[in-house]
Design a protein around this motif. Structure first.
Motif, short mmCIF file in Angstrom:
data_model
loop_
_atom_site.label_atom_id
_atom_site.label_comp_id
_atom_site.label_asym_id
_atom_site.label_seq_id
_atom_site.Cartn_x
_atom_site.Cartn_y
_atom_site.Cartn_z
N SER A 27 2.70 4.57 -7.24
CA SER A 27 3.74 4.69 -6.23
C SER A 27 4.01 3.29 -5.68
O SER A 27 3.17 2.39 -5.79
CB SER A 27 3.33 5.64 -5.10
N LEU A 28 5.19 3.12 -5.10
CA LEU A 28 5.63 1.80 -4.64
C LEU A 28 6.42 1.95 -3.36
O LEU A 28 7.40 2.69 -3.32
CB LEU A 28 6.50 1.16 -5.74
N ASN A 29 5.98 1.27 -2.30
CA ASN A 29 6.63 1.36 -1.00
C ASN A 29 7.10 -0.02 -0.54
O ASN A 29 6.26 -0.86 -0.19
CB ASN A 29 5.68 1.95 0.04
N PRO A 30 8.40 -0.28 -0.53
CA PRO A 30 8.91 -1.59 -0.11
C PRO A 30 8.66 -1.90 1.36
O PRO A 30 8.63 -3.06 1.76
CB PRO A 30 10.41 -1.49 -0.38
N TYR A 31 8.49 -0.86 2.16
CA TYR A 31 8.27 -0.99 3.60
C TYR A 31 7.12 -0.09 4.02
O TYR A 31 6.77 0.86 3.33
CB TYR A 31 9.53 -0.58 4.39
N SER A 32 6.56 -0.39 5.18
CA SER A 32 5.70 0.57 5.88
C SER A 32 6.48 1.02 7.10
O SER A 32 7.12 0.20 7.76
CB SER A 32 4.38 -0.08 6.32
N GLY A 33 6.41 2.31 7.39
CA GLY A 33 7.22 2.83 8.48
C GLY A 33 8.62 3.16 8.00
O GLY A 33 9.04 2.72 6.93
N CYS A 34 9.35 3.94 8.80
CA CYS A 34 10.70 4.33 8.41
C CYS A 34 11.52 4.65 9.66
O CYS A 34 11.15 5.52 10.44
CB CYS A 34 10.66 5.55 7.49
N SER A 35 12.61 3.93 9.83
CA SER A 35 13.40 4.11 11.05
C SER A 35 14.24 5.37 11.05
O SER A 35 14.82 5.72 12.07
CB SER A 35 14.30 2.89 11.26
N PHE A 36 14.32 6.09 9.92
CA PHE A 36 15.03 7.37 9.94
C PHE A 36 14.32 8.37 10.85
O PHE A 36 14.93 9.23 11.44
CB PHE A 36 15.15 7.95 8.53
N GLY A 37 12.99 8.26 10.96
CA GLY A 37 12.23 9.05 11.93
C GLY A 37 12.40 10.55 11.83
O GLY A 37 12.47 11.24 12.86
N CYS A 38 12.45 11.10 10.62
CA CYS A 38 12.66 12.54 10.46
C CYS A 38 11.60 13.35 11.19
O CYS A 38 10.41 13.06 11.10
CB CYS A 38 12.67 12.90 8.97
N SER A 39 12.03 14.39 11.87
CA SER A 39 11.13 15.20 12.70
C SER A 39 10.00 15.83 11.90
O SER A 39 8.89 15.99 12.39
CB SER A 39 11.92 16.31 13.40
#
Length: 272
Positions: A27-39
């Motif tokens: 798996s590959l994650n360009p970022y940590s965290g996500c500003s979409f903030g899905c509930s």
């Protein structure tokens, strides 16, 4: 919601594919965290979020220099065998920060030069259309998986107010199809939708993936339950949709419109 960016230099980019992603080598994650903030995001209950003092959706770590690290890891991995990559498992590679930071694009540039055996790009963002040129260079080694949990904009606003509108995602699927980029629509998690949902997607894709909390959050629904998501269903009078069997309603609708071999459930729908 305000989102703060921090810049960090990663020591590694590729993670071994395990559990739900065991069909992938990495798996590959360009970022940590996500500003979409899905509930309902299961990552809220994973260490990357629980050990952070800030609330999920309010912070993003930008992996500065990610492509340089990734190129070296990819070359090493390819010497050991087939490389199949899921991007991303705990962030959206096309969240708003990507528009300016371009970390995901830099990773795609690396893959265009040294293609993996397969890449799945999991997103809910129309920004993916910016990179059609690179996706085309990967040919049939890539699939864009566009999350479209519902066809009801009121439902989207209730559960994920920080995410792109449904119509914008549908327009993006149309652009991907016209360009010749392999893509699927991913109804995950299943949210309340209308009988017309399948007919809206039929002209846009020939592959559907359906998943819910109980099959797909990695804990039989426990992570999601701990987030109090059932309350959100109650607020709109749709508690019947928060049920392990609710996906059947959506599945039956889709196999009535799509050939059965184009409709996949949970893990099967995400695999290479």
């Amino acid at each position: 919601m305000t989102c703060s960016l921090e810049y960090k230099t990663p020591k590694s980019m590729l993670n071994k594919g395990t559990g739900f992603l065991s069909g992938y080598s990495h798996s590959l994650n360009p970022y940590s965290g996500c500003s979409f903030g899905c509930s309902y995001c299961y990552v809220r209950r994973m260490p990357v979020a629980t050990f952070r003092e800030k609330a999920w959706g309010t912070w993003v770590d930008v992996k500065h220099g990610a492509a340089d690290v990734f190129r070296k890891e990819l070359a090493r991995a390819q010497k050991r065998g087939p490389v199949t990559i899921f991007m991303s498992s705990s962030t959206d590679p096309y969240q708003p920060a990507e528009a300016t930071e371009r970390i995901t694009r830099s990773l795609l540039e690396a893959m265009a030069e040294l293609p993996p055996d397969f890449l799945l790009v999991q997103t809910r963002s129309p920004l993916v259309k910016r990179d059609i040129d690179l996706l085309l260079r990967l040919g049939d080694r890539v699939r864009v998986s566009m999350t479209v949990e519902t066809d009801r904009e009121d439902i989207r606003r209730h559960f994920t107010p920080g995410t792109p509108p449904i119509e914008a995602r549908l327009r993006t699927l149309k652009l991907l199809k016209e360009a010749g980029v392999p893509a699927q629509a991913t109804i995950a998690p299943v949210l309340p939708s209308t009988d017309a949902f399948p007919s809206k997607l039929r002209p846009l894709v020939d592959r559907i993936c359906i998943d819910d909390y109980f099959m797909g959050d990695g804990s039989g629904g426990k992570r999601t339950r701990s987030l109090g998501i059932e309350r959100l269903y109650g607020e709109i009078g749709h508690k019947e949709w928060y049920d392990p069997g609710a996906y059947r309603t959506v599945y039956e609708r889709f196999i009535g419109t799509f050939p059965k071999d184009q409709v996949f459930l949970s893990q099967k729908g995400f695999e290479p």
